[in-house]
Design an enzyme around this catalytic site. Sequence first.
Site, PDB file in Angstrom:
ATOM      1  N   ASN A  35       0.916  -1.212  -0.099  1.00  0.00           N
ATOM      2  CA  ASN A  35       0.078   0.075  -0.038  1.00  0.00           C
ATOM      3  C   ASN A  35       1.029   1.331  -0.025  1.00  0.00           C
ATOM      4  O   ASN A  35       1.579   1.684   1.032  1.00  0.00           O
ATOM      5  CB  ASN A  35      -0.917   0.084   1.285  1.00  0.00           C
ATOM      6  CG  ASN A  35      -1.750   1.310   1.449  1.00  0.00           C
ATOM      7  OD1 ASN A  35      -1.709   2.088   0.513  1.00  0.00           O
ATOM      8  ND2 ASN A  35      -2.501   1.233   2.448  1.00  0.00           N
ATOM      9  N   TRP A  36       0.984   1.709  -1.106  1.00  0.00           N
ATOM     10  CA  TRP A  36       2.326   3.079  -1.228  1.00  0.00           C
ATOM     11  C   TRP A  36       1.551   4.264  -0.593  1.00  0.00           C
ATOM     12  O   TRP A  36       2.085   5.115  -0.387  1.00  0.00           O
ATOM     13  CB  TRP A  36       2.399   3.263  -2.798  1.00  0.00           C
ATOM     14  CG  TRP A  36       3.292   1.959  -3.587  1.00  0.00           C
ATOM     15  CD1 TRP A  36       3.397   0.886  -3.063  1.00  0.00           C
ATOM     16  CD2 TRP A  36       3.813   2.301  -4.745  1.00  0.00           C
ATOM     17  NE1 TRP A  36       4.207   0.087  -3.784  1.00  0.00           N
ATOM     18  CE2 TRP A  36       4.595   1.014  -4.764  1.00  0.00           C
ATOM     19  CE3 TRP A  36       3.922   3.159  -5.708  1.00  0.00           C
ATOM     20  CZ2 TRP A  36       5.225   0.499  -6.059  1.00  0.00           C
ATOM     21  CZ3 TRP A  36       4.679   2.825  -6.715  1.00  0.00           C
ATOM     22  CH2 TRP A  36       5.464   1.657  -7.055  1.00  0.00           C
ATOM     23  N   LYS A  37       0.046   4.221  -0.354  1.00  0.00           N
ATOM     24  CA  LYS A  37      -0.283   5.430   0.216  1.00  0.00           C
ATOM     25  C   LYS A  37      -0.068   6.652  -0.785  1.00  0.00           C
ATOM     26  O   LYS A  37      -0.018   6.580  -1.918  1.00  0.00           O
ATOM     27  CB  LYS A  37       0.006   5.565   1.493  1.00  0.00           C
ATOM     28  CG  LYS A  37      -0.266   4.522   2.446  1.00  0.00           C
ATOM     29  CD  LYS A  37      -0.092   4.588   3.954  1.00  0.00           C
ATOM     30  CE  LYS A  37      -0.356   3.255   4.423  1.00  0.00           C
ATOM     31  NZ  LYS A  37      -0.354   3.594   6.119  1.00  0.00           N
ATOM     32  N   HIS A  44      -9.916   1.310   4.231  1.00  0.00           N
ATOM     33  CA  HIS A  44      -8.655   1.409   4.831  1.00  0.00           C
ATOM     34  C   HIS A  44      -8.796   2.567   6.025  1.00  0.00           C
ATOM     35  O   HIS A  44      -9.766   3.346   5.715  1.00  0.00           O
ATOM     36  CB  HIS A  44      -7.226   2.023   4.212  1.00  0.00           C
ATOM     37  CG  HIS A  44      -6.215   1.965   4.557  1.00  0.00           C
ATOM     38  ND1 HIS A  44      -5.746   2.912   5.824  1.00  0.00           N
ATOM     39  CD2 HIS A  44      -5.115   1.082   4.630  1.00  0.00           C
ATOM     40  CE1 HIS A  44      -4.616   2.788   5.954  1.00  0.00           C
ATOM     41  NE2 HIS A  44      -4.260   1.562   5.414  1.00  0.00           N
ATOM     42  N   GLU A  68      -7.245   4.932   7.261  1.00  0.00           N
ATOM     43  CA  GLU A  68      -6.991   6.391   6.705  1.00  0.00           C
ATOM     44  C   GLU A  68      -8.275   6.950   5.993  1.00  0.00           C
ATOM     45  O   GLU A  68      -8.525   8.213   6.222  1.00  0.00           O
ATOM     46  CB  GLU A  68      -5.778   6.530   6.214  1.00  0.00           C
ATOM     47  CG  GLU A  68      -4.596   6.028   6.854  1.00  0.00           C
ATOM     48  CD  GLU A  68      -3.273   5.712   6.339  1.00  0.00           C
ATOM     49  OE1 GLU A  68      -3.089   5.722   5.025  1.00  0.00           O
ATOM     50  OE2 GLU A  68      -2.471   5.071   7.047  1.00  0.00           O
ATOM     51  N   GLU A 109      -6.117  -4.820  10.157  1.00  0.00           N
ATOM     52  CA  GLU A 109      -5.296  -3.864  10.466  1.00  0.00           C
ATOM     53  C   GLU A 109      -5.450  -3.121  11.702  1.00  0.00           C
ATOM     54  O   GLU A 109      -6.094  -2.057  11.682  1.00  0.00           O
ATOM     55  CB  GLU A 109      -4.825  -2.816   9.021  1.00  0.00           C
ATOM     56  CG  GLU A 109      -4.643  -3.546   7.906  1.00  0.00           C
ATOM     57  CD  GLU A 109      -3.987  -2.510   6.921  1.00  0.00           C
ATOM     58  OE1 GLU A 109      -2.766  -2.832   6.528  1.00  0.00           O
ATOM     59  OE2 GLU A 109      -4.535  -1.444   6.720  1.00  0.00           O
ATOM     60  N   GLY A 139       1.727   2.069  10.610  1.00  0.00           N
ATOM     61  CA  GLY A 139       3.134   3.279  10.657  1.00  0.00           C
ATOM     62  C   GLY A 139       3.620   3.491  11.977  1.00  0.00           C
ATOM     63  O   GLY A 139       4.086   4.698  12.177  1.00  0.00           O
ATOM     64  N   SER A 195       2.689  -2.197  10.470  1.00  0.00           N
ATOM     65  CA  SER A 195       4.126  -2.407  10.642  1.00  0.00           C
ATOM     66  C   SER A 195       4.824  -3.684  10.116  1.00  0.00           C
ATOM     67  O   SER A 195       5.572  -4.187  10.958  1.00  0.00           O
ATOM     68  CB  SER A 195       4.448  -2.058  12.010  1.00  0.00           C
ATOM     69  OG  SER A 195       4.041  -0.639  12.192  1.00  0.00           O
ATOM     70  N   GLY A 234       2.329  -1.312   4.264  1.00  0.00           N
ATOM     71  CA  GLY A 234       2.759   0.231   3.939  1.00  0.00           C
ATOM     72  C   GLY A 234       4.236   0.704   3.736  1.00  0.00           C
ATOM     73  O   GLY A 234       4.689   0.444   2.752  1.00  0.00           O
ATOM     74  N   GLY A 235       4.842   1.177   4.870  1.00  0.00           N
ATOM     75  CA  GLY A 235       6.139   1.568   4.816  1.00  0.00           C
ATOM     76  C   GLY A 235       7.185   0.556   4.071  1.00  0.00           C
ATOM     77  O   GLY A 235       7.889   1.279   3.307  1.00  0.00           O
TER      78      GLY A 235
HETATM   79  P1  PGA Z   1       2.258   0.094   7.575  1.00  0.00           P
HETATM   80  O1  PGA Z   1       0.825   0.553   7.047  1.00  0.00           O
HETATM   81  O2  PGA Z   1       2.677  -1.022   7.154  1.00  0.00           O
HETATM   82  O3  PGA Z   1       3.192   1.396   7.383  1.00  0.00           O
HETATM   83  O4  PGA Z   1       2.341   0.044   8.939  1.00  0.00           O
HETATM   84  C1  PGA Z   1       0.116  -0.425   6.635  1.00  0.00           C
HETATM   85  C2  PGA Z   1      -1.362   0.043   5.923  1.00  0.00           C
HETATM   86  O5  PGA Z   1      -1.775   0.944   6.428  1.00  0.00           O
HETATM   87  O6  PGA Z   1      -1.844  -0.614   5.152  1.00  0.00           O
END
Ligand code: PGA
Length: 248
Positions: free
Chosen positions: A10-12, A95, A97, A167, A173, A213, A234-235
């Site tokens: 998930n590149w966001k 998601h 967010e 999640e 994050g 994470s 994500g990250g």
């Molecule tokens: P993260 O994000 O791996 O940076 O914690 C995961 C996500 O929000 O899908």
Amino acid sequence: MARRRIIAGNWKMNKTPSEAVALCEELKDLVKNDDVDVVYCVPAIDIVPVAEAVKGTNVHVGAENFYIEDKGAFTGEISAPMLKDAGVEYIIIGHSERRDIFGENDVLINQKVKKAFAAGLNPILCCGESLALRKADTYKEWIRRQITWDLDGVTADQVKKLVIAYEPIWAIGTGETATADQAEEVCGLIRSLIAELYDQATADEVRIQYGGSMNAGNAAELLSKPNIDGGLIGGASLKPDFGKIVNA
Ligand code: PGA
């Protein structure tokens, strides 16, 4: 039954189109694995160049958002048929967010799941509890409610193609990962809920990811759990480490 592992990045809101192409190039050899579905969920503007960059590889393209109408006066939005035509196969829906920052609720998320299936996209449906709900020990009821609402009117055949990402918001994050046992507990619970809402065959086919994470150091342990079929990352999806997660 053996479910095929699915590792999705998930590149966001990261990577300009030229940076996105460079990242695809950097990851190309690292993410090779014929036994795993590898997906890059990328910002809308990166979809076309990324689809071109991953052509002929084992990487599938995913999107991070869309609106439920096919076309029309919805300034700034992008539709499921547009994504499909650009080569998108997977779409992240619900998601935390999108829920927390952009106010998406379960009614809209449910409409998006149904629309995605109608348009031929595979949803990656996200759920997860806040730290407050985890501390209050009400997270199981919360997840149950999210999934039940989000899948209202979705058929068993569709759920068999669905990916659900658990999640926990407190792990996104933050560098704080749920332990493998905590993640397995909720992923197992989601599978039982699918058996209850549908049937055991459907529950056996639905793929469930952990996200929050996940990194090269903790992926193997999380992915060794019976109800965890993959990860939403994500990250760490923006770094060479992503290849280590794909091959964990
Ligand atoms: P993260 O994000 O791996 O940076 O914690 C995961 C996500 O929000 O899908």
